[in-house]
Motif scaffolding. Structure first.
Motif, PDB file in Angstrom:
ATOM      1  N   PRO A  37       0.899  -1.149   0.200  1.00 19.46           N
ATOM      2  CA  PRO A  37      -0.171   0.051  -0.073  1.00 19.46           C
ATOM      3  C   PRO A  37       0.872   1.443   0.132  1.00 19.46           C
ATOM      4  O   PRO A  37       0.287   2.222  -0.853  1.00 19.46           O
ATOM      5  N   SER A  38       1.851   1.490   0.900  1.00 20.28           N
ATOM      6  CA  SER A  38       2.789   2.621   1.012  1.00 20.28           C
ATOM      7  C   SER A  38       3.762   2.541  -0.024  1.00 20.28           C
ATOM      8  O   SER A  38       4.381   3.600  -0.394  1.00 20.28           O
ATOM      9  N   SER A  39       4.193   1.605  -0.610  1.00 21.12           N
ATOM     10  CA  SER A  39       5.366   1.442  -1.477  1.00 21.12           C
ATOM     11  C   SER A  39       6.775   2.069  -0.949  1.00 21.12           C
ATOM     12  O   SER A  39       7.495   2.494  -1.275  1.00 21.12           O
ATOM     13  N   MET A  40       6.636   1.593   0.502  1.00 23.06           N
ATOM     14  CA  MET A  40       8.057   1.672   1.336  1.00 23.06           C
ATOM     15  C   MET A  40       8.627   0.424   1.733  1.00 23.06           C
ATOM     16  O   MET A  40       7.876  -0.404   2.051  1.00 23.06           O
ATOM     17  N   ILE A  41       9.876   0.608   1.688  1.00 26.74           N
ATOM     18  CA  ILE A  41      10.620  -0.633   2.298  1.00 26.74           C
ATOM     19  C   ILE A  41      11.099  -0.208   3.799  1.00 26.74           C
ATOM     20  O   ILE A  41      11.859   0.878   4.294  1.00 26.74           O
ATOM     21  N   SER A  42      10.776  -1.182   4.449  1.00 24.77           N
ATOM     22  CA  SER A  42      11.127  -1.128   6.064  1.00 24.77           C
ATOM     23  C   SER A  42      12.336  -2.102   6.120  1.00 24.77           C
ATOM     24  O   SER A  42      12.341  -3.220   5.835  1.00 24.77           O
ATOM     25  N   SER A  43      13.497  -1.656   6.989  1.00 26.23           N
ATOM     26  CA  SER A  43      14.590  -2.347   7.158  1.00 26.23           C
ATOM     27  C   SER A  43      15.047  -2.417   8.538  1.00 26.23           C
ATOM     28  O   SER A  43      15.035  -1.380   9.112  1.00 26.23           O
ATOM     29  N   TYR A  44      15.838  -3.522   8.956  1.00 24.33           N
ATOM     30  CA  TYR A  44      16.037  -3.696  10.236  1.00 24.33           C
ATOM     31  C   TYR A  44      17.575  -4.477  10.264  1.00 24.33           C
ATOM     32  O   TYR A  44      17.587  -5.602   9.312  1.00 24.33           O
ATOM     33  N   ILE A  45      18.531  -3.971  10.904  1.00 26.56           N
ATOM     34  CA  ILE A  45      19.880  -4.682  11.088  1.00 26.56           C
ATOM     35  C   ILE A  45      19.172  -5.997  12.128  1.00 26.56           C
ATOM     36  O   ILE A  45      18.749  -5.394  13.215  1.00 26.56           O
ATOM     37  N   ILE A  46      19.489  -7.076  11.718  1.00 27.08           N
ATOM     38  CA  ILE A  46      18.998  -8.294  12.565  1.00 27.08           C
ATOM     39  C   ILE A  46      20.272  -9.087  13.372  1.00 27.08           C
ATOM     40  O   ILE A  46      20.085  -9.754  14.295  1.00 27.08           O
ATOM     41  N   HIS A  47      21.652  -8.756  12.724  1.00 29.01           N
ATOM     42  CA  HIS A  47      22.626  -9.632  13.137  1.00 29.01           C
ATOM     43  C   HIS A  47      23.708  -8.866  12.828  1.00 29.01           C
ATOM     44  O   HIS A  47      23.879  -8.189  11.710  1.00 29.01           O
ATOM     45  N   ILE A  48      24.611  -8.940  13.904  1.00 28.73           N
ATOM     46  CA  ILE A  48      26.215  -8.240  13.682  1.00 28.73           C
ATOM     47  C   ILE A  48      27.010  -9.350  14.202  1.00 28.73           C
ATOM     48  O   ILE A  48      26.847  -9.738  15.187  1.00 28.73           O
ATOM     49  N   SER A  49      28.100  -9.641  13.282  1.00 28.48           N
ATOM     50  CA  SER A  49      29.005 -10.567  13.944  1.00 28.48           C
ATOM     51  C   SER A  49      30.509 -10.473  13.480  1.00 28.48           C
ATOM     52  O   SER A  49      30.664  -9.509  12.085  1.00 28.48           O
ATOM     53  N   GLY A  50      31.450 -10.952  13.809  1.00 31.85           N
ATOM     54  CA  GLY A  50      32.916 -10.750  13.361  1.00 31.85           C
ATOM     55  C   GLY A  50      33.576  -9.755  14.424  1.00 31.85           C
ATOM     56  O   GLY A  50      33.342  -9.844  15.647  1.00 31.85           O
ATOM     57  N   THR A  51      34.149  -8.765  13.806  1.00 33.16           N
ATOM     58  CA  THR A  51      34.961  -7.910  14.659  1.00 33.16           C
ATOM     59  C   THR A  51      34.652  -6.651  14.405  1.00 33.16           C
ATOM     60  O   THR A  51      34.281  -6.121  13.416  1.00 33.16           O
ATOM     61  N   LEU A  52      34.805  -5.836  15.763  1.00 30.04           N
ATOM     62  CA  LEU A  52      34.271  -4.329  15.616  1.00 30.04           C
ATOM     63  C   LEU A  52      35.549  -3.606  15.674  1.00 30.04           C
ATOM     64  O   LEU A  52      36.459  -3.933  16.237  1.00 30.04           O
ATOM     65  N   PHE A  53      35.353  -2.331  15.016  1.00 29.33           N
ATOM     66  CA  PHE A  53      36.538  -1.553  14.740  1.00 29.33           C
ATOM     67  C   PHE A  53      36.355  -0.144  14.961  1.00 29.33           C
ATOM     68  O   PHE A  53      35.172   0.353  14.769  1.00 29.33           O
ATOM     69  N   GLU A  54      37.215   0.457  15.405  1.00 30.76           N
ATOM     70  CA  GLU A  54      37.219   2.074  15.457  1.00 30.76           C
ATOM     71  C   GLU A  54      38.283   2.738  14.463  1.00 30.76           C
ATOM     72  O   GLU A  54      39.467   2.020  14.254  1.00 30.76           O
ATOM     73  N   GLU A  55      37.835   3.648  13.819  1.00 25.60           N
ATOM     74  CA  GLU A  55      38.693   4.225  12.993  1.00 25.60           C
ATOM     75  C   GLU A  55      39.625   5.255  13.391  1.00 25.60           C
ATOM     76  O   GLU A  55      38.736   6.217  14.044  1.00 25.60           O
TER      77      GLU A  55
END
Length: 122
Positions: A37-55
């Motif tokens: 009906p709205s032609s909108m896409i809803s998105s969610y990050i559902i999983h994060i894995s691996g290594t986290l970094f800071e720049e």
């Protein structure tokens, strides 16, 4: 293609997307849902894995990635801003860039913050 046909094709190719970043050391899973009906896409990050970094930047042009956490495997629910789509003229590149920009912005607001260098669809 009408909205119903677009939804069928969208559900096959884009309902769940995996992105890799930081030399393939960080994995982000995004779930997408298209609303007819709205032609909108809803998105969610559902999983994060691996290594986290800071720049970190030094000497103006140079930057390094510093590991902040390793062996992360977190199921999350991080909402991204919705994306309006024209089913007759779907711009895949613009949609993917929207997901990358939103993921980068929204992850920065969480306790799982990580830099997402060279993020791309896996």
């Amino acid at each position: 293609m009408n909205k119903v046909e677009f939804k069928q094709h969208f559900d096959i190719g884009y309902s769940e997307m995996i992105f890799k970043a930081n030399n393939d050391e960080t994995i982000i899973c995004i779930k997408n849902s298209y609303s007819v009906p709205s032609s909108m896409i809803s998105s969610y990050i559902i999983h994060i894995s691996g290594t986290l970094f800071e720049e970190t930047r030094w000497a103006f042009f140079f930057k390094d990635l510093i590991e902040t956490r390793t062996n992360i495997r977190e199921n999350v629910q991080i909402a991204l801003d919705r994306y309006e789509v024209d089913p007759e003229d779907f711009d895949e590149e613009a949609f993917i860039q929207h997901l990358i920009d939103e993921a980068t912005k929204k992850i920065a607001e969480t306790d799982l913050y990580t830099t997402l260098n060279e993020m791309e669809v896996y």
